[in-house]
Design an enzyme around this catalytic site. Structure first.
Site, short mmCIF file in Angstrom:
data_model
loop_
_atom_site.label_atom_id
_atom_site.label_comp_id
_atom_site.label_asym_id
_atom_site.label_seq_id
_atom_site.Cartn_x
_atom_site.Cartn_y
_atom_site.Cartn_z
N ALA A 38 -2.59 -1.71 5.48
CA ALA A 38 -1.66 -2.80 5.79
C ALA A 38 -2.15 -4.07 5.13
O ALA A 38 -3.30 -4.45 5.29
CB ALA A 38 -1.54 -3.00 7.30
N CYS A 39 -1.27 -4.73 4.37
CA CYS A 39 -1.60 -6.02 3.75
C CYS A 39 -0.65 -7.08 4.29
O CYS A 39 0.32 -6.77 4.97
CB CYS A 39 -1.50 -5.92 2.22
SG CYS A 39 0.18 -5.74 1.59
N PRO A 40 -0.92 -8.37 4.02
CA PRO A 40 -0.11 -9.44 4.62
C PRO A 40 1.37 -9.34 4.33
O PRO A 40 2.19 -9.58 5.22
CB PRO A 40 -0.73 -10.71 4.00
CG PRO A 40 -2.14 -10.35 3.74
CD PRO A 40 -2.11 -8.90 3.33
N GLY A 48 2.89 -6.57 3.17
CA GLY A 48 3.36 -5.21 3.40
C GLY A 48 4.03 -4.60 2.20
O GLY A 48 4.91 -3.75 2.33
N THR A 58 -0.67 -2.64 0.28
CA THR A 58 -0.49 -1.59 1.28
C THR A 58 -0.38 -0.22 0.62
O THR A 58 -1.06 0.74 1.01
CB THR A 58 0.76 -1.86 2.13
OG1 THR A 58 0.59 -3.08 2.85
CG2 THR A 58 1.01 -0.72 3.12
#
Length: 572
Positions: free
Chosen positions: A114-116, A118, A122
């Site tokens: 999960a990244c900021p 998305g 990700t």
């Protein structure tokens, strides 16, 4: 089931008699199961309250820790506990020395990314994890937590069968279904760029996940160093859809005329309706959502309501994104402090999350925001907004250069996200030029790398030329991470070329005063830019500069891009 020969070292906890009893219990359990292992006491060990599993010299200093109380409570004669304990320690020893499992049973790995935003990190980190695990002969499944929710969701059966849970997340994510499993946590960037190293750490440092924050020393250290960034990015990730939707609604309203929303007679009042949806609803909520989820990241659910209230107070006072940041952190740490300080009997504990924490937290944060924080922060935001709106061409170019450099410094990392968060935050204050410059500069590195593969074809191998095609499409979509395969292979030259091109594009965009209401979308939102043709020129000039510079300075060797960086457009 077969196991490697292992040495179990019990660190004395409550005296030699207690430890001796534990050693005898464990030795008998191992003997009954025909497990080739020895049990010994280590009176000089410094790891208090721990049991060390695995021969230290055989695994080259990589030691596995298990809580001694858990072993005592399990009363070693329980098969379900030993069946979890023994294979894990055997697998750790095998992984550390590079041996092949005697039982030919591959490691079962489940992962979450999960990244900021998305979007890029990700899915790219998910593919890197999957490729590496398959190359090791392991069974692997990766769940992506993107903007559209959980993709490739891990089932309860897969969790039960998992030997390791590998979490690569830059934001706060729900991991409750993995409670009781061995877990290792890292960032998407490290999982993408240093996949093998991170899995080596996972195999030696993973600990039992007890729910909530991971209790391992590794996770605590990571949270301490990267906590503020993680909390901010959790807020940004939840705010972003509101900003995108609201910005596009406002831009669509402006298509009828900049002042069209003031006249309900135009197009049956559609411009006003679009402005009400975008500016009156989405933009009015964005700071509150940001603050609420910053607080949520810090204090879990009890912090959400207090953060939302603090963020809304910042919005109504005109404190903007700076007020929202203060409100989010103030709410989170206030609620966290109250939660740990207030002690209630079990019969009244249910009142804390639904009455006591929201009431006291909102009272404290609300009064501080109204009387102490909002007035000076609102004045500061007004000064900043007025300066940005009225700055001359030279200052605008300088700001554009700074934003361009930051956007291209680490391709979606903390520096990139700092510039992006600032630019998105200014949208709430009605300043739309920084986000246009930031998005244009962020498109330069991947497009530039593609151009380099076209004009210096002989310097790139087939893998790199294919990566260039993918990078071009990702760049058009404003996914800076499309350049990461090239950064991994040749970091210094790629970053230097990208910085120059990004600075040029940022300077042109800001110097021309190009404005954009939507903070994401790349090529797809260019019709909503104030000067679409010149915006394309700015992106093209910076991208060509990056491509030409990199094509010139790149060495003639043909380094292979790691297969873990292959990009699947279907996932993006």
């Amino acid at each position: 089931m077969q196991f490697l020969s292992t040495s179990y070292v019990i660190v004395p906890k409550q005296g030699s008699a207690y430890s001796l009893l534990l050693a005898k219990k464990l030795a008998k359990a191992l003997q009954d199961r025909a497990v080739p292992a020895t049990v010994s006491l280590d009176d000089k060990a410094t790891h208090a309250h721990k049991i060390i599993i695995g021969d230290r010299q055989a695994v080259e200093g990589k030691i596995i820790y298990l809580n001694q109380d858990a072993l005592d409570e399990a009363q070693f004669d329980q098969d379900d506990y030993l069946n979890k304990l023994l294979p894990v320690s055997a697998q750790e020893s095998m992984s550390a020395v590079g041996a092949v499992s005697p039982s030919n049973q591959p490691l079962n790995v489940v992962a979450v990314t999960a990244c900021p935003t998305g979007v890029a990190h990700t899915f790219m980190s998910a593919e890197a994890i999957e490729n590496y695990a398959k190359a090791q002969g392991w069974n692997v499944k990766v769940e992506t937590r993107g903007q559209v929710g959980a993709g490739n969701a891990i089932t309860a059966d897969e969790v039960a069968a998992a030997d390791l849970v590998f979490v690569a997340a830059d934001i706060d994510v729900d991991l409750s279904k993995f409670q009781g499993k061995r877990m290792y946590r890292t960032s998407t960037g490290l999982a993408l760029k240093k996949t093998a190293e991170e899995f080596d750490k996972a195999l030696s440092q993973a600990t039992i996940y007890q729910g909530g924050a991971t209790n391992s020393a590794q996770a605590a250290d990571t949270d301490e160093k990267k906590g503020i960034y993680k909390h901010l990015m959790t807020g940004v990730s939840h705010m972003l859809p509101l900003v995108v939707a609201g910005g596009l609604m406002i831009a669509m309203s402006f298509m009828f005329g900049v002042e069209a929303f003031k006249d309900q007679a135009i197009a049956f009042g559609l411009p006003k309706a679009l402005m009400d949806i975008g500016g009156g609803a989405a933009f009015h909520l964005m700071i509150a959502i940001f603050s609420g989820y910053v607080a949520f990241s810090i204090a879990d659910r009890p912090g959400l309501a207090v953060g939302l209230i603090g963020g809304m107070l910042a919005t109504t006072a005109g404190a903007g994104i700076l007020g929202g940041i203060v409100a989010g952190f103030l709410a989170g740490y206030t609620v966290k402090f109250l939660n740990s300080t207030i002690k209630l009997p079990p019969s009244l504990s249910a009142l804390k999350p639904i009455l006591i924490l929201p009431l006291l937290g909102s009272l404290i944060v609300g009064l501080l925001m109204v009387y102490a924080i909002n007035p000076p922060v609102a004045a500061l935001m007004e000064m900043l907004t007025n300066w940005l709106k009225s700055m001359g061409e030279i200052n605008a170019i300088i700001l554009g250069i700074i934003l361009g450099l930051m956007m291209c410094a680490d391709m979606g990392g903390p520096v990139n996200k700092a510039a992006y968060t600032f630019s998105v935050g200014m949208i709430a204050s009605g300043v739309y030029t920084p986000i246009a410059a930031a998005m244009a500069a962020g498109m330069v590195p991947p497009i530039g790398m593609a151009i380099a593969t076209w004009i210096a074809r002989r310097k790139f191998n087939e893998n790199q030329r294919n990566a260039g095609k993918a990078s071009f499409v990702l760049g058009l979509c404003f996914i800076s991470e499309g350049a990461l395969p090239f950064v991994a292979a040749d970091p210094a030259r790629v970053i230097i070329a990208s910085l120059i091109g990004g600075a040029i594009t940022g300077a042109i965009s800001m110097g021309l005063g190009i404005a954009l209401q939507a903070p994401h979308g790349g090529l797809f939102v260019i019709p909503f830019v104030s000067q679409p043709l010149m915006y394309l020129v700015a992106i093209a000039v910076g991208s060509v500069a990056t491509g030409v510079i990199y094509a010139f300075i790149k060495r003639s060797e043909k380094p292979n891009i790691a297969q873990g960086y292959k990009i699947s457009f279907a996932k993006l």
